[in-house]
Design a protein around this motif. Structure first.
Motif, PDB file in Angstrom:
ATOM      1  N   LEU A 324       0.852  -1.194   0.102  1.00 47.85           N
ATOM      2  CA  LEU A 324       0.062  -0.016   0.007  1.00 47.85           C
ATOM      3  C   LEU A 324       0.903   1.232   0.033  1.00 47.85           C
ATOM      4  O   LEU A 324       1.865   1.175   0.857  1.00 47.85           O
ATOM      5  N   ALA A 325       0.646   2.062  -0.933  1.00 47.19           N
ATOM      6  CA  ALA A 325       1.412   3.297  -0.917  1.00 47.19           C
ATOM      7  C   ALA A 325       0.619   4.687  -0.579  1.00 47.19           C
ATOM      8  O   ALA A 325      -0.578   4.546  -1.146  1.00 47.19           O
ATOM      9  N   VAL A 326       1.217   5.716  -0.088  1.00 46.46           N
ATOM     10  CA  VAL A 326       0.454   6.852   0.342  1.00 46.46           C
ATOM     11  C   VAL A 326       1.235   7.852  -0.353  1.00 46.46           C
ATOM     12  O   VAL A 326       2.371   8.245   0.005  1.00 46.46           O
ATOM     13  N   MET A 327       0.642   8.432  -1.234  1.00 45.47           N
ATOM     14  CA  MET A 327       1.157   9.863  -1.778  1.00 45.47           C
ATOM     15  C   MET A 327       0.580  11.150  -1.452  1.00 45.47           C
ATOM     16  O   MET A 327      -0.599  11.392  -1.475  1.00 45.47           O
ATOM     17  N   ASP A 381      -1.957  -2.238  -3.318  1.00 45.69           N
ATOM     18  CA  ASP A 381      -1.345  -3.071  -3.791  1.00 45.69           C
ATOM     19  C   ASP A 381      -0.322  -2.585  -4.998  1.00 45.69           C
ATOM     20  O   ASP A 381      -0.197  -2.947  -6.169  1.00 45.69           O
ATOM     21  N   THR A 382       0.285  -1.635  -4.549  1.00 50.85           N
ATOM     22  CA  THR A 382       1.535  -0.899  -5.214  1.00 50.85           C
ATOM     23  C   THR A 382       2.847  -0.884  -4.738  1.00 50.85           C
ATOM     24  O   THR A 382       3.179  -0.155  -3.686  1.00 50.85           O
ATOM     25  N   ASP A 383       3.507  -1.254  -5.439  1.00 50.52           N
ATOM     26  CA  ASP A 383       5.055  -1.329  -4.966  1.00 50.52           C
ATOM     27  C   ASP A 383       5.694  -0.204  -5.125  1.00 50.52           C
ATOM     28  O   ASP A 383       5.343   0.965  -5.923  1.00 50.52           O
ATOM     29  N   VAL A 384       7.116  -0.036  -4.773  1.00 49.15           N
ATOM     30  CA  VAL A 384       7.854   1.395  -5.101  1.00 49.15           C
ATOM     31  C   VAL A 384       7.929   1.704  -6.462  1.00 49.15           C
ATOM     32  O   VAL A 384       7.696   2.674  -6.817  1.00 49.15           O
ATOM     33  N   ALA A 387       4.697   2.925  -7.649  1.00 48.53           N
ATOM     34  CA  ALA A 387       4.175   4.104  -7.154  1.00 48.53           C
ATOM     35  C   ALA A 387       4.893   5.540  -7.458  1.00 48.53           C
ATOM     36  O   ALA A 387       4.598   6.503  -7.963  1.00 48.53           O
ATOM     37  N   GLU A 388       6.239   5.133  -7.945  1.00 47.88           N
ATOM     38  CA  GLU A 388       7.027   6.390  -8.545  1.00 47.88           C
ATOM     39  C   GLU A 388       6.641   6.715  -9.824  1.00 47.88           C
ATOM     40  O   GLU A 388       6.736   7.966 -10.308  1.00 47.88           O
ATOM     41  N   LEU A 389       6.316   5.843 -10.667  1.00 49.12           N
ATOM     42  CA  LEU A 389       5.718   5.931 -12.121  1.00 49.12           C
ATOM     43  C   LEU A 389       4.713   6.685 -11.748  1.00 49.12           C
ATOM     44  O   LEU A 389       4.474   7.694 -12.784  1.00 49.12           O
ATOM     45  N   VAL A 390       3.728   6.655 -11.000  1.00 52.76           N
ATOM     46  CA  VAL A 390       2.403   7.260 -10.959  1.00 52.76           C
ATOM     47  C   VAL A 390       2.723   8.745 -10.570  1.00 52.76           C
ATOM     48  O   VAL A 390       2.173   9.861 -11.036  1.00 52.76           O
ATOM     49  N   ALA A 391       3.633   8.988  -9.625  1.00 49.56           N
ATOM     50  CA  ALA A 391       3.964  10.121  -8.799  1.00 49.56           C
ATOM     51  C   ALA A 391       4.378  11.044  -9.765  1.00 49.56           C
ATOM     52  O   ALA A 391       4.147  12.301  -9.957  1.00 49.56           O
ATOM     53  N   GLU A 392       5.502  10.343 -10.705  1.00 46.14           N
ATOM     54  CA  GLU A 392       6.302  11.093 -11.617  1.00 46.14           C
ATOM     55  C   GLU A 392       5.265  11.797 -12.625  1.00 46.14           C
ATOM     56  O   GLU A 392       5.121  12.706 -13.299  1.00 46.14           O
ATOM     57  N   ARG A 393       4.189  10.857 -13.253  1.00 47.46           N
ATOM     58  CA  ARG A 393       3.214  11.218 -14.262  1.00 47.46           C
ATOM     59  C   ARG A 393       2.283  12.268 -13.700  1.00 47.46           C
ATOM     60  O   ARG A 393       2.060  13.302 -14.608  1.00 47.46           O
ATOM     61  N   VAL A 394       2.094  12.259 -12.516  1.00 44.13           N
ATOM     62  CA  VAL A 394       1.162  13.420 -11.977  1.00 44.13           C
ATOM     63  C   VAL A 394       1.953  14.682 -12.040  1.00 44.13           C
ATOM     64  O   VAL A 394       1.756  15.726 -12.484  1.00 44.13           O
ATOM     65  N   VAL A 419       6.121  10.321  -0.777  1.00 45.91           N
ATOM     66  CA  VAL A 419       5.415   8.632  -1.020  1.00 45.91           C
ATOM     67  C   VAL A 419       5.951   7.848  -0.062  1.00 45.91           C
ATOM     68  O   VAL A 419       7.235   8.021   0.364  1.00 45.91           O
ATOM     69  N   SER A 420       5.032   7.293   0.908  1.00 44.36           N
ATOM     70  CA  SER A 420       5.422   6.483   1.929  1.00 44.36           C
ATOM     71  C   SER A 420       4.722   4.981   1.601  1.00 44.36           C
ATOM     72  O   SER A 420       3.918   5.110   0.592  1.00 44.36           O
TER      73      SER A 420
END
Length: 456
Positions: A324-327, A381-384, A387-394, A419-420
């Motif tokens: 689980l990731a929290v952004m 259900d998101t690994d590191v 999560a980094e891909l989604v955060a960079e896209r945003v 992101v944690s």
């Protein structure tokens, strides 16, 4: 069906008779011998239905009813007036006082149980909707209660299902002055008929030849938009057994033939008013639930919803050994936007930011406005790596295109992201948020417009 019924009558014999009838049908019964006593009981106890005699000393039933309906605490309690008066003017007076229905003495057992069961269902529905509204916003139920005072029972849309043309047209003539009334002579076409039009009431004859009127009524309610439509049966004396069965199946009311014009009008008005009230409550409840969990400006879920949902998702992730990731995202230098261009411009930026963020996260991710210019995204259900891909896209979607502000030059906006991740069974919602916050502060310190992942 169980309900708590209050019988109000100054004659003990009448009280005992009604009490015996209702107790035999497993209703819980309370009694009052005066209007004042009835008002006191309704104020202190949870009453589902009031059976109210009209002719009482000191305070008659009309006055008791008016007081019950003017009190916000008892406004929604159905009142069934029981009277020896049989003039149409007396019935009209009772309806104007706020009565939901009425019976004429001597009380027929079948009619008594029909009315009580129908009003029990009404009270149950109202209680459920009131409770749901209170879990959203208290204002919703207050609006709904106020709306009850203004709900009109005229101008309804009524369907008569009757294979006897002369009888159907006579019933139509009784109602057409006040309502729009359609007639259906072929019961087999009932589903087709209600599919094409939104009716507020259906009158079904018990004499439909080869067709079972109860089956016809049940088919009417198979259509989504008519599932809660009130239905009144037009019955003969010999139909009592089937009427009782119909009431158990959820039919709202019945009227005996030969049909008396004023009684029909009163019953139709009562059912239409109840239907409109229920629709008003549903709309208020749906609106209040949406308002309780969403942010007005952006349309995203709010902090209250986020806190509860994070608890659920973290518990699920830990029990199933999933990621689980929290952004957490914070718009850079947002205060200067408000200070330079005004809060209206700031609102435009917040709304456009929210829209771009939603377009660039995944369908399973949950976006919320955390407060002010801060936002949060839960990513189950998101690994590191993901999560980094989604955060960079945003981050790129925000920075790569300027924000258009009416009457101003386009603004360049950037965002910092922290992101944690859920890593141990010792993690809590608070620890996840704290680590994401620390990562966000690092992104701010290191120059903004960047993503920092918490390594914990």
């Amino acid at each position: 069906m169980t309900a708590r019924v209050l019988i109000v009558d100054d004659i003990p014999t009448n009280v005992r008779l009604l009490e015996a009838r209702l107790t035999a049908e497993y209703f819980e019964v309370l009694t009052a011998s005066s209007g004042a006593q009835a008002l006191e009981i309704c104020e202190t106890a949870e009453i589902d239905i009031v059976l109210l005699d009209v002719m009482m000393p000191v305070m008659d039933g009309f006055e008791v009813c008016r007081r019950l309906k003017s009190n916000p605490k008892t406004h929604h309690v159905p009142v069934l007036m029981i009277t020896a008066l049989d003039q149409p003017s007396d019935r009209v007076k009772g309806l104007e006082a706020g009565a939901d229905d009425f019976l004429t003495k001597p009380v027929d057992d079948t009619q008594l149980m029909a009315r009580v069961k129908s009003l029990s269902r009404l009270k149950s529905l109202t209680d459920e909707l009131r409770a749901r509204a209170m879990t959203g916003q208290q204002i919703a139920i207050e609006d709904a209660l106020r709306a009850m005072d203004t709900i009109s029972a005229s101008g309804g849309s009524v369907l008569i299902i009757d294979s006897d043309r002369r009888h159907a047209e006579r019933v139509q003539s009784y109602l057409s002055e006040e309502h729009k009334v359609d007639i259906l002579h072929e019961p087999a076409d009932a589903v087709f008929q209600v599919t094409g039009t939104t009716y507020e009431l259906v009158l079904v004859s018990m004499a439909l030849g080869d067709f079972d009127p109860l089956r016809v009524a049940s088919q009417v309610r198979t259509i989504d938009h008519s599932r809660n439509i009130p239905i009144i049966l037009m019955a003969d004396d010999g139909d009592k057994a089937r009427v009782v069965r119909a009431l158990d199946l959820g039919i709202n009311d019945f009227i005996s033939r030969p049909i008396e014009r004023n009684e029909l009008k009163a019953r139709v008005r009562t059912q239409i008013r109840r239907h409109r009230y229920a629709m008003e409550l549903r709309e208020s409840v749906n609106h209040s639930i949406a308002m309780a969990v969403t942010d007005d400006l952006t349309g995203l879920y709010n902090r209250r919803y986020f806190d509860r949902h994070l608890n659920v998702l973290l518990g699920k992730a830990q029990s199933q050994d999933k990621n689980l990731a929290v952004m957490i995202l914070d718009i850079d230098h947002f205060k200067s936007v408000n200070d330079t261009y005004g809060h209206d411009a700031g609102d435009v930026v917040l709304k456009e930011f929210s829209a771009r963020m939603k377009r660039n996260i995944r369908g399973v991710d949950l976006a919320c406005r955390f407060g002010g210019e801060e936002f949060v995204v839960l990513m189950p259900d998101t690994d590191v790596l993901n999560a980094e891909l989604v955060a960079e896209r945003v981050r790129q979607a925000i920075a790569e295109k300027s924000f258009d502000i009416k009457g101003q030059r386009p603004l360049t906006v950037t965002v910092s992201v922290g992101v944690s991740f859920n890593e141990t069974l010792a993690d809590t919602p608070e620890s996840l948020i704290k680590r994401a916050d620390l990562a966000l502060y690092r992104a701010k310190r290191e120059g903004r417009n960047r993503v920092i992942l918490d390594a914990a």
